[in-house]
Design a protein around this motif. Sequence first.
Motif, PDB file in Angstrom:
ATOM      1  N   PHE A  14      30.369  18.126  61.162  1.00  0.00           N
ATOM      2  CA  PHE A  14      31.041  18.605  59.951  1.00  0.00           C
ATOM      3  C   PHE A  14      30.001  18.884  58.850  1.00  0.00           C
ATOM      4  CE2 PHE A  14      33.074  17.411  55.855  1.00  0.00           C
ATOM      5  CZ  PHE A  14      33.984  18.447  55.783  1.00  0.00           C
ATOM      6  N   ILE A  15      29.107  17.905  58.675  1.00  0.00           N
ATOM      7  CA  ILE A  15      28.086  18.069  57.625  1.00  0.00           C
ATOM      8  C   ILE A  15      27.131  19.199  57.977  1.00  0.00           C
ATOM      9  CG2 ILE A  15      26.090  16.923  56.540  1.00  0.00           C
ATOM     10  CD1 ILE A  15      27.756  14.373  56.539  1.00  0.00           C
ATOM     11  N   GLN A  16      26.768  19.251  59.279  1.00  0.00           N
ATOM     12  CA  GLN A  16      25.871  20.327  59.724  1.00  0.00           C
ATOM     13  C   GLN A  16      26.432  21.699  59.382  1.00  0.00           C
ATOM     14  OE1 GLN A  16      25.290  20.298  63.947  1.00  0.00           O
ATOM     15  NE2 GLN A  16      23.621  18.824  63.755  1.00  0.00           N
ATOM     16  N   THR A  17      27.721  21.870  59.659  1.00  0.00           N
ATOM     17  CA  THR A  17      28.356  23.166  59.406  1.00  0.00           C
ATOM     18  C   THR A  17      28.265  23.526  57.928  1.00  0.00           C
ATOM     19  OG1 THR A  17      29.904  22.745  61.177  1.00  0.00           O
ATOM     20  CG2 THR A  17      30.520  24.466  59.633  1.00  0.00           C
ATOM     21  N   PHE A  21      25.891  26.626  56.064  1.00  0.00           N
ATOM     22  CA  PHE A  21      26.451  27.676  55.208  1.00  0.00           C
ATOM     23  C   PHE A  21      26.223  27.410  53.717  1.00  0.00           C
ATOM     24  CE2 PHE A  21      28.645  28.361  59.180  1.00  0.00           C
ATOM     25  CZ  PHE A  21      28.523  29.730  59.302  1.00  0.00           C
ATOM     26  N   GLU A  22      25.434  26.357  53.446  1.00  0.00           N
ATOM     27  CA  GLU A  22      25.067  26.038  52.065  1.00  0.00           C
ATOM     28  C   GLU A  22      26.264  25.755  51.172  1.00  0.00           C
ATOM     29  OE1 GLU A  22      22.017  28.769  50.827  1.00  0.00           O
ATOM     30  OE2 GLU A  22      20.879  28.332  52.640  1.00  0.00           O
ATOM     31  N   LEU A  27      22.253  19.007  50.411  1.00  0.00           N
ATOM     32  CA  LEU A  27      21.742  18.547  51.704  1.00  0.00           C
ATOM     33  C   LEU A  27      20.662  19.471  52.240  1.00  0.00           C
ATOM     34  CD1 LEU A  27      24.902  17.240  53.524  1.00  0.00           C
ATOM     35  CD2 LEU A  27      22.974  15.945  52.649  1.00  0.00           C
ATOM     36  N   ASN A  28      20.797  20.742  51.970  1.00  0.00           N
ATOM     37  CA  ASN A  28      19.755  21.683  52.372  1.00  0.00           C
ATOM     38  C   ASN A  28      18.446  21.339  51.720  1.00  0.00           C
ATOM     39  OD1 ASN A  28      20.410  23.715  54.170  1.00  0.00           O
ATOM     40  ND2 ASN A  28      21.841  24.579  52.698  1.00  0.00           N
ATOM     41  N   TRP A  29      18.590  20.965  50.453  1.00  0.00           N
ATOM     42  CA  TRP A  29      17.405  20.645  49.683  1.00  0.00           C
ATOM     43  C   TRP A  29      16.715  19.413  50.264  1.00  0.00           C
ATOM     44  CZ3 TRP A  29      16.263  16.490  46.331  1.00  0.00           C
ATOM     45  CH2 TRP A  29      15.150  16.708  45.510  1.00  0.00           C
ATOM     46  N   VAL A 201      31.651  27.779  62.919  1.00  0.00           N
ATOM     47  CA  VAL A 201      32.608  27.096  62.030  1.00  0.00           C
ATOM     48  C   VAL A 201      33.813  26.778  62.907  1.00  0.00           C
ATOM     49  CG1 VAL A 201      34.023  27.234  59.969  1.00  0.00           C
ATOM     50  CG2 VAL A 201      31.898  28.536  60.075  1.00  0.00           C
ATOM     51  N   ASP A 202      33.891  25.550  63.350  1.00  0.00           N
ATOM     52  CA  ASP A 202      34.984  25.177  64.246  1.00  0.00           C
ATOM     53  C   ASP A 202      35.978  24.303  63.493  1.00  0.00           C
ATOM     54  OD1 ASP A 202      33.694  26.536  66.320  1.00  0.00           O
ATOM     55  OD2 ASP A 202      32.427  24.799  66.738  1.00  0.00           O
ATOM     56  N   ASP A 203      37.045  23.913  64.197  1.00  0.00           N
ATOM     57  CA  ASP A 203      38.093  23.149  63.514  1.00  0.00           C
ATOM     58  C   ASP A 203      37.635  21.748  63.104  1.00  0.00           C
ATOM     59  OD1 ASP A 203      38.068  21.943  65.963  1.00  0.00           O
ATOM     60  OD2 ASP A 203      39.982  22.797  66.625  1.00  0.00           O
ATOM     61  N   VAL A 204      36.352  21.441  63.384  1.00  0.00           N
ATOM     62  CA  VAL A 204      35.790  20.179  62.917  1.00  0.00           C
ATOM     63  C   VAL A 204      35.915  20.098  61.388  1.00  0.00           C
ATOM     64  CG1 VAL A 204      33.424  21.078  62.745  1.00  0.00           C
ATOM     65  CG2 VAL A 204      33.771  18.658  63.150  1.00  0.00           C
ATOM     66  N   VAL A 205      35.931  21.259  60.730  1.00  0.00           N
ATOM     67  CA  VAL A 205      36.072  21.257  59.270  1.00  0.00           C
ATOM     68  C   VAL A 205      37.472  20.791  58.848  1.00  0.00           C
ATOM     69  CG1 VAL A 205      34.313  23.023  58.802  1.00  0.00           C
ATOM     70  CG2 VAL A 205      36.666  23.728  59.221  1.00  0.00           C
TER      71      VAL A 205
END
Length: 493
Positions: A14-17, A21-22, A27-29, A201-205
Amino acid sequence: MTNNNRSRWDLGRFIQTLTYFEVIPFLNWVQDLIQGRPNSSKNIPDGAKQVGVILVAGATGGVGKRVVKQLLEKGYKVRALVRDIDKARSMLSDEVELVVADITKSETLTPLILANTQAVICCTAVRVQPVEGDNPERAKYYQGIKFYQPEIVGDIPENVEYQGVKNLVESTKKYLHKAGEKLLFDFTKPSTELKNTWGAVDDVVMGGVSQSNIQLVEETALFAGNVSTENSGGFASVRTKNFAPPFNLSGYEGVELLLRGDGKRYKFLLRTETQWDGVAYSYSFNTEANTWMNVRIPFAEMIAVFRAKTLKDSPPIDASKICSFQLMLSKFEYDGELNPKFSPGGFALQVESMKAYGGANLPQFVLVSSAGVTRPGRPGINLDEEPPAVKLNDQLGGILTWKLKGEDSLRESGISYTIIRPCALTEEVGGKEFIFEQGDNIRGKISREDVAKLCVEALQQTKASNVTFEVKEGEKTASSIDWEKLFSQLQSN
Ligand SMILES: NC(=O)c1ccc[n+]([C@@H]2O[C@H](COP(=O)([O-])OP(=O)(O)OC[C@H]3O[C@@H](n4cnc5c(N)ncnc54)[C@H](OP(=O)(O)O)[C@@H]3O)[C@@H](O)[C@H]2O)c1
């Protein structure tokens, strides 16, 4: 449903997704900091980028090198067709892709040289130089331009001006996209772009456990995975990051995908705003198992949705600012209706290319020819008043006669073309007003700089399609040029 019979939801994914996509820029930072990556914008895909290349033949010539420079300044990808790579390296920018070929030898016009060509600008010519031993005392003037007794060196006009141009026309014809199409993604080429642009982007969101990804396989982008309806899930998708600047597809009718599916029904979505969870425009399409097909998605038939709920009264798509694209396999159609072809489990959709279709008919082959091509042997011509090339056509191996035949091969090819016939070329700085004519009667001069400008501009003018015209410079310096007005004076052939 109790926690025990729920499938395990994956917070990490979830966090990775959201990070990819920023949506969570912080977290990107942190990731950049840990991995020592520079915090640059180079991972933001550029929608203004040209996917196809402009092939410039004769790129080491006086007009050709200026065409290359001006194309780069306008953001085009440029491929230079040259005979001498060392000469080309010494005079052209490092940004140009150099390919070696000789237009008189059709076997050298290989797929490597022609693939992914959006348009061609041809500025080739036989070499004409002063007769050896000629000296400044014998210099003559024509329309104020000094010239010496000329002669052809190297290959003869029939080979270069006719056969060579014809070879280039016939070879590129096989590779050009149809006029009115713009390539958006070409997945036949290996590139890092796919990884930097598309993400799952899967339904994990939403708590689900479906899983998908996109990767380059067999010269296609393969969107594949597993859709599960566990945990009230039921969709898998791949989406692009937001393009900055966005794609400007105004003037096009829609998007066309060349794809091979598995018999399932998919959705194609696009967004005209940068919000992560905002309004999208969606279109559902069926696939046939293991069958290549072109799927056309007209903008006018896309439905405005928020998630899978249709939105009434949404404005039509503003195709001038398309920020992102998405491909989806979902259990749901719209407003709670089920996808009639849905079954959970594995799926696979291969996409070879994505392009915009139904756009303006722009020129795809610009040929620099010459004023005077129809004058040798024309009744009523007073040779004393004519430029040297007309007067000396026979001594120069029929240079203009063969140039006309080269033009004919392009006019007859079915490719959308612009044939520019300049008067005497100069090395002056340019910036003068343009005088266009048809009928091949004018005399005068024009700078190579301005001819190059004209070649580059023609690529963007619908009125430049299928016209042949002469051009010379006017007296006045041009402060701004109304290109549309200039080209709309011309009659198409
Ligand atoms: N000079 C004038 O007053 C005048 C007037 C009207 C129209 N024009 C026309 O305007 C156009 C541009 O003129 P320009 O002065 O820029 O010409 P240029 O400087 O002589 O350049 C000709 C280019 O064509 C290339 N070339 C020649 N044969 C080739 C072949 N077989 N395969 C691939 N490339 C080849 C040359 O390559 P290399 O560098 O390897 O030799 C060079 O890059 C020409 O069509 C010319 O006829 C000229």
